[in-house]
Design a protein around this motif. Sequence first.
Motif, mmCIF file in Angstrom:
data_model
loop_
_atom_site.group_PDB
_atom_site.id
_atom_site.type_symbol
_atom_site.label_atom_id
_atom_site.label_comp_id
_atom_site.label_asym_id
_atom_site.label_seq_id
_atom_site.Cartn_x
_atom_site.Cartn_y
_atom_site.Cartn_z
ATOM 1 N N ILE A 1 42.652 -19.544 67.461
ATOM 2 C CA ILE A 1 43.456 -18.794 68.427
ATOM 3 C C ILE A 1 44.848 -19.395 68.485
ATOM 4 N N ASP A 2 45.843 -18.555 68.595
ATOM 5 C CA ASP A 2 47.188 -19.057 68.819
ATOM 6 C C ASP A 2 47.452 -18.926 70.307
ATOM 7 N N PHE A 3 47.517 -20.072 70.988
ATOM 8 C CA PHE A 3 47.735 -20.014 72.435
ATOM 9 C C PHE A 3 49.199 -19.736 72.783
ATOM 10 N N GLU A 4 50.026 -19.617 71.751
ATOM 11 C CA GLU A 4 51.450 -19.318 71.954
ATOM 12 C C GLU A 4 52.093 -20.276 72.942
ATOM 13 N N PHE A 5 51.743 -21.536 72.756
ATOM 14 C CA PHE A 5 52.312 -22.547 73.637
ATOM 15 C C PHE A 5 53.529 -23.112 72.921
ATOM 16 N N CYS A 6 54.712 -22.818 73.403
ATOM 17 C CA CYS A 6 55.876 -23.367 72.706
ATOM 18 C C CYS A 6 56.735 -24.189 73.663
ATOM 19 N N LEU B 1 35.298 -26.737 80.961
ATOM 20 C CA LEU B 1 36.105 -26.658 79.748
ATOM 21 C C LEU B 1 36.839 -27.959 79.492
ATOM 22 N N LEU B 2 37.297 -28.606 80.566
ATOM 23 C CA LEU B 2 38.103 -29.806 80.376
ATOM 24 C C LEU B 2 37.290 -31.084 80.216
ATOM 25 N N LYS B 3 36.052 -31.050 80.660
ATOM 26 C CA LYS B 3 35.231 -32.273 80.602
ATOM 27 C C LYS B 3 35.193 -32.911 79.210
ATOM 28 N N PRO B 4 35.044 -32.133 78.121
ATOM 29 C CA PRO B 4 35.007 -32.761 76.790
ATOM 30 C C PRO B 4 36.268 -33.544 76.452
ATOM 31 N N SER B 5 37.382 -33.216 77.097
ATOM 32 C CA SER B 5 38.628 -33.905 76.760
ATOM 33 C C SER B 5 38.566 -35.389 77.140
ATOM 34 N N THR B 6 37.596 -35.734 77.964
ATOM 35 C CA THR B 6 37.439 -37.135 78.351
ATOM 36 C C THR B 6 37.200 -38.025 77.126
ATOM 37 N N GLY C 1 48.375 -32.407 55.868
ATOM 38 C CA GLY C 1 47.213 -33.135 56.348
ATOM 39 C C GLY C 1 46.098 -32.195 56.777
ATOM 40 N N LEU C 2 45.173 -32.788 57.530
ATOM 41 C CA LEU C 2 43.968 -32.055 57.913
ATOM 42 C C LEU C 2 44.013 -31.718 59.399
ATOM 43 N N ARG C 3 43.689 -30.482 59.726
ATOM 44 C CA ARG C 3 43.595 -30.080 61.132
ATOM 45 C C ARG C 3 42.173 -29.563 61.345
ATOM 46 N N VAL C 4 41.527 -30.084 62.360
ATOM 47 C CA VAL C 4 40.172 -29.644 62.669
ATOM 48 C C VAL C 4 40.186 -29.024 64.057
ATOM 49 N N THR C 5 39.682 -27.813 64.173
ATOM 50 C CA THR C 5 39.768 -27.053 65.428
ATOM 51 C C THR C 5 38.391 -26.693 65.955
ATOM 52 N N VAL C 6 38.211 -26.889 67.255
ATOM 53 C CA VAL C 6 36.974 -26.474 67.912
ATOM 54 C C VAL C 6 37.379 -25.624 69.106
ATOM 55 N N GLU C 7 36.700 -24.512 69.285
ATOM 56 C CA GLU C 7 37.070 -23.624 70.395
ATOM 57 C C GLU C 7 35.896 -23.338 71.301
ATOM 58 N N ASP C 8 36.205 -23.017 72.531
ATOM 59 C CA ASP C 8 35.148 -22.679 73.487
ATOM 60 C C ASP C 8 35.546 -21.443 74.260
ATOM 61 N N SER C 9 34.722 -20.443 74.191
ATOM 62 C CA SER C 9 34.872 -19.190 74.942
ATOM 63 C C SER C 9 36.290 -18.649 74.996
ATOM 64 N N LYS C 10 37.038 -18.821 73.934
ATOM 65 C CA LYS C 10 38.401 -18.287 73.836
ATOM 66 C C LYS C 10 39.364 -18.817 74.906
ATOM 67 N N CYS C 11 38.903 -19.788 75.697
ATOM 68 C CA CYS C 11 39.789 -20.325 76.738
ATOM 69 C C CYS C 11 40.218 -21.746 76.467
ATOM 70 N N LEU C 12 39.517 -22.398 75.542
ATOM 71 C CA LEU C 12 39.816 -23.795 75.286
ATOM 72 C C LEU C 12 39.881 -24.025 73.784
ATOM 73 N N TYR D 1 44.174 -27.340 74.359
ATOM 74 C CA TYR D 1 44.846 -26.247 75.067
ATOM 75 C C TYR D 1 43.826 -25.584 75.970
ATOM 76 N N CYS D 2 44.270 -25.262 77.195
ATOM 77 C CA CYS D 2 43.317 -24.633 78.099
ATOM 78 C C CYS D 2 43.987 -23.534 78.930
ATOM 79 N N CYS D 3 43.304 -22.411 79.073
ATOM 80 C CA CYS D 3 43.827 -21.318 79.906
ATOM 81 C C CYS D 3 43.542 -21.614 81.367
ATOM 82 N N PRO D 4 44.423 -21.185 82.256
ATOM 83 C CA PRO D 4 44.140 -21.414 83.671
ATOM 84 C C PRO D 4 42.981 -20.513 84.109
#
Lengths: 285, 279
Positions: free
Chosen positions: B142-147, B226-231, B47-58, B269-272
């Motif tokens: 970015i691979d946030f290495e979240f497993c 960073l989290l506001k767009p997730s709304t 399928g299709l994956r669409v990725t948007v990133e912000d300042s390497k933290c989100l 995904y978001c970095c603390p």
Amino acid sequence: MKFRGKIVDIACLNHFSRVITTISKLTKMCVLRLTSDNLFFVLSEKVANGGVSMWCELSQANFFDEYQMEGVSTEDNEICLEVTPENLSRALKTVQNAKAVKLKLTKKHCPCLTIAAELPTLSSISRVVTHDVPVDVIPRRLWHEFKEPNMPDFDVSIYLPPLKTMKNVVDRMKNLSNFLVLEANLNGEMNLKIETDLVSVTTHFKDLGNPPWGEDASQDGGPSQSRDPQAMAQARVDIRKLQQFLMGQQVNPSKAMCNIVHERVVHLILLHEDMSLQYFIPAVA
Amino acid sequence: MPLLTQSQADDEEYVLVASLDNARNLSNILKAITFKDHAIFSATPTGLRVTVEDSKCLQANAFIQAEIFQEYTIKEDLVGFQVNLTVLLDCLNIFGGSTVPGVSTALRMCYRGYGYPLTLFLEEGGVVTVCKINTQEPEEPIDFEFCSSNVTNKVILLSESLKEAFSELDMTSEVLQITMSPSQPYFRLSTFGNSGNAHYDYPKDSDMMELFKCTKTQTNRYKMSLLKPSTKALALSCKVSVRTDSRGFLSLQYLVRNDDGQICFVEYYCCPDEEVEEE
């Protein structure tokens, strides 16, 4: 100079109000020409308008129950006023429910179009509302600037697609580009195109039909050179001007047409039951 | 439809062709991740994956499985490109994004490969619009290495419970603090703004809590901006899973049902925020 008119029919009042509102969306100021048979709202092609011009024609008999006009003189039996249509529109909106609305050219602290109406109230006494809308009288020496425009020697004439669809598409295109190319042929096909570094978008309308006069491209009565029906005539216009035209249309016209003079001008014509509107958008390089 | 059949004739040249009877099934989900101009498209046979990133933290991802599309043909294992997402959305909504029932815009999205524009054929009511959007070389997401093996705390909530909280979040607070714990307060959202501190608590036995698996008490702060767009993703979704790992990285996964009731996923995904130490 004298002008007095009375509208008693509520449908006529609504239509009149709607026409004025449409005009107000097209331009901040324009000229109102009053003749014995007609009212004309005119915007003439000036740099200040970005070269756009407009001609809106109403037959007074379609709206007014009573209409008296005495022009500047017997030879020049008309009145020419500069008006701000939005002021008229707002005044008319407040008297929507009136039994009768009177329009009168008056002189208060300056020349005004006075709109007066009796509004019903809960008690037996009516309320009278008066609006004095300031206007400027245009001297006779400037009247030549506000004549009916000639039908241009167009290359293609075509019926417009549903205005709502056009508006939706143009609204989105405006987000992407400042200029739009409008092209059409005698095969009933029209395209709206934009092209920038980021994106190119073309919307294709088909089976629109061409008005009968469009078949004879040569207007001087000479031998008609049949134009290749597939050949497109195009004009590149400022997209905001087209958008402004489309935004103003509140009611579906009975006929909507577009004449294109290749790379010169887009001439839009809307025909309603009781008024006609022409709008000219110049092409840009 | 001559234009659409013309596009079909060129089919051998496209490495990716994806069609939808209703373009909203793509545009709505893309709206949930549109907080930056550019998006990385990664198409695979799944399928299709669409990725948007912000300042390497989100990082926000939208997943639309191949099955959602009426037609999905891909000639390579991975087709990647980058496009301007705002332009793409304007194109997908070229007919005004009408919500009249029964009226929808059909979409055929085609891509020839590296160096070619993304071509969209959109049709509504017999009118066809062709868009060619320039593409760029895709950046590597970015691979946030979240497993899953590293997940310390996980809850699944019905979105409606979070929607109210998120709409009321004190935006004068620079951070959103998330506390997850096997004991009180279980799941808490906190803000520290000009009007004071605010806390939203969700008890583990609440009706809204579909799953509660917290192994240790963790408090992390994330930049509010960073989290506001997730709304937007929250607004579209019916369920959301909130997970944190041992590093304090946050994963928000939203289950979204499209116009036809099919399921798609949006993930953030978001970095603390560096300043706070974990307990």
